[in-house]
Design a protein around this motif. Structure first.
Motif, PDB file in Angstrom:
ATOM      1  N   LEU A 201       1.279  -1.354   0.241  1.00  0.00           N
ATOM      2  CA  LEU A 201       0.169  -0.137   0.341  1.00  0.00           C
ATOM      3  C   LEU A 201       1.121   1.139  -0.316  1.00  0.00           C
ATOM      4  N   PHE A 202       0.621   2.225  -0.840  1.00  0.00           N
ATOM      5  CA  PHE A 202       1.564   3.291  -0.910  1.00  0.00           C
ATOM      6  C   PHE A 202       0.394   4.421  -0.445  1.00  0.00           C
ATOM      7  N   VAL A 203       0.439   5.461   0.524  1.00  0.00           N
ATOM      8  CA  VAL A 203      -0.162   6.433   1.167  1.00  0.00           C
ATOM      9  C   VAL A 203       1.159   7.533   0.862  1.00  0.00           C
ATOM     10  N   GLY A 204       0.030   8.569  -0.731  1.00  0.00           N
ATOM     11  CA  GLY A 204       0.069  10.180  -0.579  1.00  0.00           C
ATOM     12  C   GLY A 204       0.258  11.023   0.675  1.00  0.00           C
ATOM     13  N   GLU A 205      -0.484  12.177   0.265  1.00  0.00           N
ATOM     14  CA  GLU A 205      -0.581  13.015   1.204  1.00  0.00           C
ATOM     15  C   GLU A 205      -1.940  13.471   1.238  1.00  0.00           C
ATOM     16  N   GLY A 206      -2.379  13.987  -0.476  1.00  0.00           N
ATOM     17  CA  GLY A 206      -3.514  14.889  -0.452  1.00  0.00           C
ATOM     18  C   GLY A 206      -3.773  14.882  -2.329  1.00  0.00           C
ATOM     19  N   PRO A 207      -5.097  15.280  -2.314  1.00  0.00           N
ATOM     20  CA  PRO A 207      -5.138  15.094  -4.186  1.00  0.00           C
ATOM     21  C   PRO A 207      -4.974  16.741  -4.061  1.00  0.00           C
ATOM     22  N   GLY A 208      -4.157  16.703  -5.557  1.00  0.00           N
ATOM     23  CA  GLY A 208      -3.658  18.264  -5.910  1.00  0.00           C
ATOM     24  C   GLY A 208      -4.770  18.121  -7.269  1.00  0.00           C
ATOM     25  N   GLN A 209      -4.274  19.099  -8.233  1.00  0.00           N
ATOM     26  CA  GLN A 209      -5.741  19.724  -9.045  1.00  0.00           C
ATOM     27  C   GLN A 209      -6.230  18.993  -9.854  1.00  0.00           C
ATOM     28  N   LYS A 210      -5.115  17.874 -10.447  1.00  0.00           N
ATOM     29  CA  LYS A 210      -5.540  17.100 -11.475  1.00  0.00           C
ATOM     30  C   LYS A 210      -5.805  16.281 -10.996  1.00  0.00           C
ATOM     31  N   GLU A 211      -5.612  15.376  -9.550  1.00  0.00           N
ATOM     32  CA  GLU A 211      -6.731  14.326  -8.906  1.00  0.00           C
ATOM     33  C   GLU A 211      -8.116  14.563  -8.797  1.00  0.00           C
ATOM     34  N   ASP A 212      -8.149  15.965  -8.366  1.00  0.00           N
ATOM     35  CA  ASP A 212      -9.486  16.296  -7.438  1.00  0.00           C
ATOM     36  C   ASP A 212      -9.796  16.695  -9.281  1.00  0.00           C
ATOM     37  N   GLU A 213      -9.489  16.854 -10.028  1.00  0.00           N
ATOM     38  CA  GLU A 213     -10.475  16.656 -11.554  1.00  0.00           C
ATOM     39  C   GLU A 213     -10.337  15.547 -12.051  1.00  0.00           C
ATOM     40  N   GLN A 214      -9.672  14.363 -11.975  1.00  0.00           N
ATOM     41  CA  GLN A 214      -9.771  12.843 -12.462  1.00  0.00           C
ATOM     42  C   GLN A 214     -10.282  11.874 -11.363  1.00  0.00           C
TER      43      GLN A 214
END
Ligand code: URA
Length: 191
Positions: free
Chosen positions: A40-53
């Motif tokens: 399991l990979f865990v990042g911080e939070g969505p950015g703009q592109k992630e929020d859009e897609q």
């Protein structure tokens, strides 16, 4: 939170209004990959592109992440799951606030309980401080491993940080090589 199956969890998460990020998000970014992954990979939070897609790590840092994943034969389509500490984009890509992390963490905990990974890789300081320890020093401690309740945990430099500091890319590469070794050691069906 009540025990849930994967689809119920996802549907509930996509409808979440537990913090104010729900007011500014376009989409909830639940995560992507295999719900039976051992890593399991865990990042911080969505950015703009992630929020859009509605998908994690689809912007420039995601492209760099995919390069590292590919070098150790991991793929978000096959043998890992990628999630974030917060599932909704903090406006202007600021760090998620403590209350946003607290509100969102039960979703990640539930994902963890259902996936039951053997290895957790924290992408960057924020994820490492939430998952491994609050005073995690990313530049000093990345690439080291701790075992908690049978789960091996490590952190590597966030791909966005590597885009800002390309000289650090070889450090991250070493972390991914160590991840591959740990997978060989403790995972049964990743490779
Ligand atoms: N950075 C993150 O931490 N997560 C994402 O999903 C995208 C960029």
């Amino acid at each position: 939170m009540m025990p849930m199956d994967w689809d119920t969890l996802k549907a509930a998460c996509l409808a979440c209004e537990k913090c104010d990020l729900c007011k500014t998000r376009t989409q909830v970014v639940f995560g992507t990959g295999s719900p039976t992954a051992e890593v399991l990979f865990v990042g911080e939070g969505p950015g703009q592109k992630e929020d859009e897609q509605g998908l994690p790590f689809v912007g420039r840092s995601g492209q760099l992440l995919d390069v590292y994943l590919e070098t150790i034969k991991l793929s978000r389509q096959k043998n890992i799951f990628i999630a974030n500490i917060v599932k909704c984009r903090p406006p202007g890509n600021r760090d998620p606030l403590p209350e946003e992390r607290e509100a969102c963490l039960p979703w990640l905990r539930e994902q963890f309980s259902l996936i039951r990974p053997k290895i957790i890789v924290c992408l960057g300081r924020i994820a490492a401080q939430v998952i491994i320890k609050p005073d995690y020093a990313i530049m000093k401690e990345h690439g080291t491993w701790v075992e908690k309740n049978g789960v091996w945990m490590t952190a590597t430099l966030h791909p966005a940080a590597l885009l800002r500091n390309p000289k650090q890319k070889p450090l991250a590469f070493e972390d991914y090589v160590a991840i591959r070794e740990k997978i060989h050691e403790v995972c049964a069906h990743t490779y």
